[in-house]
Write a protein that holds these residues in place. Structure first.
Motif, PDB file in Angstrom:
ATOM      1  N   LYS A   1       0.815  -1.220   0.000  1.00  0.00           N
ATOM      2  CA  LYS A   1       0.000   0.000   0.000  1.00  0.00           C
ATOM      3  C   LYS A   1       0.846   1.266   0.000  1.00  0.00           C
ATOM      4  CE  LYS A   1      -3.856  -2.170   2.497  1.00  0.00           C
ATOM      5  NZ  LYS A   1      -4.709  -2.113   3.713  1.00  0.00           N
ATOM      6  N   ASN A   2       2.180   1.118   0.005  1.00  0.00           N
ATOM      7  CA  ASN A   2       3.077   2.284   0.098  1.00  0.00           C
ATOM      8  C   ASN A   2       2.684   3.181   1.270  1.00  0.00           C
ATOM      9  OD1 ASN A   2       4.708   1.607  -2.104  1.00  0.00           O
ATOM     10  ND2 ASN A   2       3.329   2.607  -3.551  1.00  0.00           N
ATOM     11  N   THR A   3       2.415   2.556   2.398  1.00  0.00           N
ATOM     12  CA  THR A   3       1.930   3.281   3.560  1.00  0.00           C
ATOM     13  C   THR A   3       2.685   2.850   4.816  1.00  0.00           C
ATOM     14  OG1 THR A   3      -0.274   3.495   2.598  1.00  0.00           O
ATOM     15  CG2 THR A   3      -0.097   3.804   4.978  1.00  0.00           C
ATOM     16  N   ALA A   4       2.997   3.822   5.650  1.00  0.00           N
ATOM     17  CA  ALA A   4       3.584   3.548   6.952  1.00  0.00           C
ATOM     18  C   ALA A   4       2.619   4.018   8.038  1.00  0.00           C
ATOM     19  CB  ALA A   4       4.917   4.268   7.105  1.00  0.00           C
ATOM     20  N   TYR A   5       2.793   3.455   9.213  1.00  0.00           N
ATOM     21  CA  TYR A   5       1.927   3.772  10.334  1.00  0.00           C
ATOM     22  C   TYR A   5       2.775   4.040  11.579  1.00  0.00           C
ATOM     23  CZ  TYR A   5      -1.223   1.309   7.180  1.00  0.00           C
ATOM     24  OH  TYR A   5      -1.915   0.900   6.069  1.00  0.00           O
ATOM     25  N   LEU A   6       2.214   4.810  12.477  1.00  0.00           N
ATOM     26  CA  LEU A   6       2.850   5.031  13.774  1.00  0.00           C
ATOM     27  C   LEU A   6       1.791   4.780  14.844  1.00  0.00           C
ATOM     28  CD1 LEU A   6       5.509   5.879  15.149  1.00  0.00           C
ATOM     29  CD2 LEU A   6       4.575   8.193  15.278  1.00  0.00           C
ATOM     30  N   GLN A   7       1.819   3.587  15.422  1.00  0.00           N
ATOM     31  CA  GLN A   7       0.896   3.251  16.493  1.00  0.00           C
ATOM     32  C   GLN A   7       1.417   3.884  17.779  1.00  0.00           C
ATOM     33  OE1 GLN A   7      -2.096   1.385  16.426  1.00  0.00           O
ATOM     34  NE2 GLN A   7      -2.249   2.225  18.501  1.00  0.00           N
ATOM     35  N   MET A   8       0.639   4.787  18.333  1.00  0.00           N
ATOM     36  CA  MET A   8       1.046   5.517  19.527  1.00  0.00           C
ATOM     37  C   MET A   8       0.131   5.126  20.680  1.00  0.00           C
ATOM     38  SD  MET A   8       1.965   9.238  17.904  1.00  0.00           S
ATOM     39  CE  MET A   8       0.289   9.713  17.626  1.00  0.00           C
ATOM     40  N   ASN A   9       0.678   4.456  21.666  1.00  0.00           N
ATOM     41  CA  ASN A   9      -0.077   4.040  22.851  1.00  0.00           C
ATOM     42  C   ASN A   9       0.453   4.768  24.090  1.00  0.00           C
ATOM     43  OD1 ASN A   9      -1.490   2.162  21.241  1.00  0.00           O
ATOM     44  ND2 ASN A   9       0.029   0.575  21.643  1.00  0.00           N
ATOM     45  N   SER A  10      -0.309   4.694  25.147  1.00  0.00           N
ATOM     46  CA  SER A  10       0.091   5.313  26.426  1.00  0.00           C
ATOM     47  C   SER A  10       0.540   6.755  26.215  1.00  0.00           C
ATOM     48  CB  SER A  10       1.211   4.490  27.083  1.00  0.00           C
ATOM     49  OG  SER A  10       0.796   3.162  27.302  1.00  0.00           O
ATOM     50  N   LEU A  11      -0.249   7.490  25.466  1.00  0.00           N
ATOM     51  CA  LEU A  11       0.125   8.861  25.115  1.00  0.00           C
ATOM     52  C   LEU A  11       0.256   9.748  26.346  1.00  0.00           C
ATOM     53  CD1 LEU A  11      -2.045   9.269  21.925  1.00  0.00           C
ATOM     54  CD2 LEU A  11       0.434   9.550  22.028  1.00  0.00           C
ATOM     55  N   LYS A  12       1.183  10.691  26.244  1.00  0.00           N
ATOM     56  CA  LYS A  12       1.439  11.647  27.318  1.00  0.00           C
ATOM     57  C   LYS A  12       1.266  13.058  26.762  1.00  0.00           C
ATOM     58  CE  LYS A  12       5.054   8.607  29.187  1.00  0.00           C
ATOM     59  NZ  LYS A  12       6.488   8.521  29.558  1.00  0.00           N
ATOM     60  N   PRO A  13       0.994  14.024  27.605  1.00  0.00           N
ATOM     61  CA  PRO A  13       0.871  15.408  27.115  1.00  0.00           C
ATOM     62  C   PRO A  13       2.128  15.877  26.371  1.00  0.00           C
ATOM     63  CG  PRO A  13      -0.033  15.246  29.316  1.00  0.00           C
ATOM     64  CD  PRO A  13       0.602  13.912  29.027  1.00  0.00           C
ATOM     65  N   GLU A  14       3.274  15.393  26.774  1.00  0.00           N
ATOM     66  CA  GLU A  14       4.517  15.798  26.097  1.00  0.00           C
ATOM     67  C   GLU A  14       4.671  15.191  24.707  1.00  0.00           C
ATOM     68  OE1 GLU A  14       4.215  14.521  29.178  1.00  0.00           O
ATOM     69  OE2 GLU A  14       5.892  13.154  29.655  1.00  0.00           O
ATOM     70  N   ASP A  15       3.761  14.311  24.300  1.00  0.00           N
ATOM     71  CA  ASP A  15       3.750  13.803  22.927  1.00  0.00           C
ATOM     72  C   ASP A  15       3.060  14.777  21.969  1.00  0.00           C
ATOM     73  OD1 ASP A  15       3.120  10.548  24.273  1.00  0.00           O
ATOM     74  OD2 ASP A  15       5.034  11.313  23.506  1.00  0.00           O
ATOM     75  N   THR A  16       2.455  15.820  22.513  1.00  0.00           N
ATOM     76  CA  THR A  16       1.791  16.821  21.677  1.00  0.00           C
ATOM     77  C   THR A  16       2.799  17.479  20.748  1.00  0.00           C
ATOM     78  OG1 THR A  16       0.067  17.263  23.311  1.00  0.00           O
ATOM     79  CG2 THR A  16       0.534  19.002  21.708  1.00  0.00           C
ATOM     80  N   ALA A  17       2.516  17.419  19.449  1.00  0.00           N
ATOM     81  CA  ALA A  17       3.441  17.948  18.443  1.00  0.00           C
ATOM     82  C   ALA A  17       2.819  17.779  17.068  1.00  0.00           C
ATOM     83  CB  ALA A  17       4.779  17.204  18.498  1.00  0.00           C
ATOM     84  N   VAL A  18       3.459  18.384  16.079  1.00  0.00           N
ATOM     85  CA  VAL A  18       3.158  18.047  14.688  1.00  0.00           C
ATOM     86  C   VAL A  18       4.071  16.898  14.300  1.00  0.00           C
ATOM     87  CG1 VAL A  18       3.093  18.851  12.314  1.00  0.00           C
ATOM     88  CG2 VAL A  18       2.467  20.413  14.175  1.00  0.00           C
ATOM     89  N   TYR A  19       3.481  15.856  13.762  1.00  0.00           N
ATOM     90  CA  TYR A  19       4.236  14.663  13.377  1.00  0.00           C
ATOM     91  C   TYR A  19       4.422  14.655  11.856  1.00  0.00           C
ATOM     92  CZ  TYR A  19       4.011  12.773  18.055  1.00  0.00           C
ATOM     93  OH  TYR A  19       4.178  12.589  19.417  1.00  0.00           O
ATOM     94  N   TYR A  20       5.670  14.495  11.445  1.00  0.00           N
ATOM     95  CA  TYR A  20       6.026  14.523  10.031  1.00  0.00           C
ATOM     96  C   TYR A  20       6.563  13.162   9.599  1.00  0.00           C
ATOM     97  CZ  TYR A  20       5.994  19.613  10.661  1.00  0.00           C
ATOM     98  OH  TYR A  20       5.632  20.911  10.942  1.00  0.00           O
ATOM     99  N   CYS A  21       6.167  12.767   8.405  1.00  0.00           N
ATOM    100  CA  CYS A  21       6.676  11.529   7.815  1.00  0.00           C
ATOM    101  C   CYS A  21       7.664  11.886   6.707  1.00  0.00           C
ATOM    102  CB  CYS A  21       5.518  10.724   7.246  1.00  0.00           C
ATOM    103  SG  CYS A  21       5.984   9.166   6.459  1.00  0.00           S
ATOM    104  N   ASN A  22       8.691  11.063   6.579  1.00  0.00           N
ATOM    105  CA  ASN A  22       9.712  11.300   5.573  1.00  0.00           C
ATOM    106  C   ASN A  22      10.095   9.982   4.927  1.00  0.00           C
ATOM    107  OD1 ASN A  22      12.009  12.707   4.243  1.00  0.00           O
ATOM    108  ND2 ASN A  22      13.249  11.451   5.596  1.00  0.00           N
ATOM    109  N   ILE A  23      10.381  10.024   3.628  1.00  0.00           N
ATOM    110  CA  ILE A  23      11.003   8.872   2.988  1.00  0.00           C
ATOM    111  C   ILE A  23      12.389   9.279   2.529  1.00  0.00           C
ATOM    112  CG2 ILE A  23       8.760   7.983   2.273  1.00  0.00           C
ATOM    113  CD1 ILE A  23       9.561   8.637  -0.623  1.00  0.00           C
ATOM    114  N   LYS A  24      13.330   8.371   2.693  1.00  0.00           N
ATOM    115  CA  LYS A  24      14.726   8.669   2.362  1.00  0.00           C
ATOM    116  C   LYS A  24      15.224   7.665   1.334  1.00  0.00           C
ATOM    117  CE  LYS A  24      17.575  10.057   5.535  1.00  0.00           C
ATOM    118  NZ  LYS A  24      18.112  11.298   4.938  1.00  0.00           N
TER     119      LYS A  24
END
Length: 116
Positions: free
Chosen positions: A76-99
Motif C-alpha cells: 500500500k506504500n503506507t507507513a503507520y505510527l501506532q502511539m499508545n500510552s500517550l502523554k501530554p509531552e507527545d503533543t506535536a506536529v508529526y512529520y513523515c519522511n522517505i529517504k
C-alpha cells in the motif's frame, strides 16, 4: 512526482492511543527508509522512529520506546505510527519522511494533541 501525505492525527487523552498514517505516491519501488519526526511548539524537531525498506529493522527515540510502534505496508506504500500510552509531552506536529539515498521527501505533517 513523489508525494508523502500524513493523516490520522488528532486529539487523545493521556494514556490514550492514536495511529497516524503516511501514504506515499509516485514511487516505483519500496526501496526507501521511512521515518517519523515530530516538532512541538518552541522545541527542535525530534526523530521519533525509523523503519527500513523491508520493515525488519526499526529504531525509536528513548522518549517513545515501548509506547510507539512504526510499521509499513509496502503493498500500500503506507507507513503507520501506532502511539499508545500517550502523554501530554507527545503533543506535536508529526512529520513523515522517505529517504532514498541522500534524497528526502517530507509530508506536510499531522497534528497530535494529548490533553485531558
Amino acid at each position: 512526482q513523489v508525494q508523502v501525505v500524513e493523516s490520522g492525527g488528532g486529539s487523545a487523552q493521556p494514556a490514550g492511543s492514536l495511529r497516524p498514517s503516511c501514504a506515499v505516491s509516485g514511487v516505483t519501488s519500496s526501496s526507501y527508509l521511512m521515518n517519523w519526526d515530530r516538532q512541538a511548539p518552541g522545541k527542535e524537531r525530534e526523530l521519533v522512529a525509523v523503519i527500513t525498506n523491508t520493515g525488519r529493522i526499526t529504531t525509536y527515540a528513548d522518549s517513545v520506546k515501548g509506547r510507539f510502534t512504526i510499521s509499513r505496508d509496502n503493498a500500500k506504500n503506507t507507513a503507520y505510527l501506532q502511539m499508545n500510552s500517550l502523554k501530554p509531552e507527545d503533543t506535536a506536529v508529526y512529520y513523515c519522511n522517505i529517504k532514498r539515498g541522500t534524497s528526502d521527501c517530507w509530508g506536510q505533517g499531522t497534528q497530535v494533541t494529548v490533553s485531558s
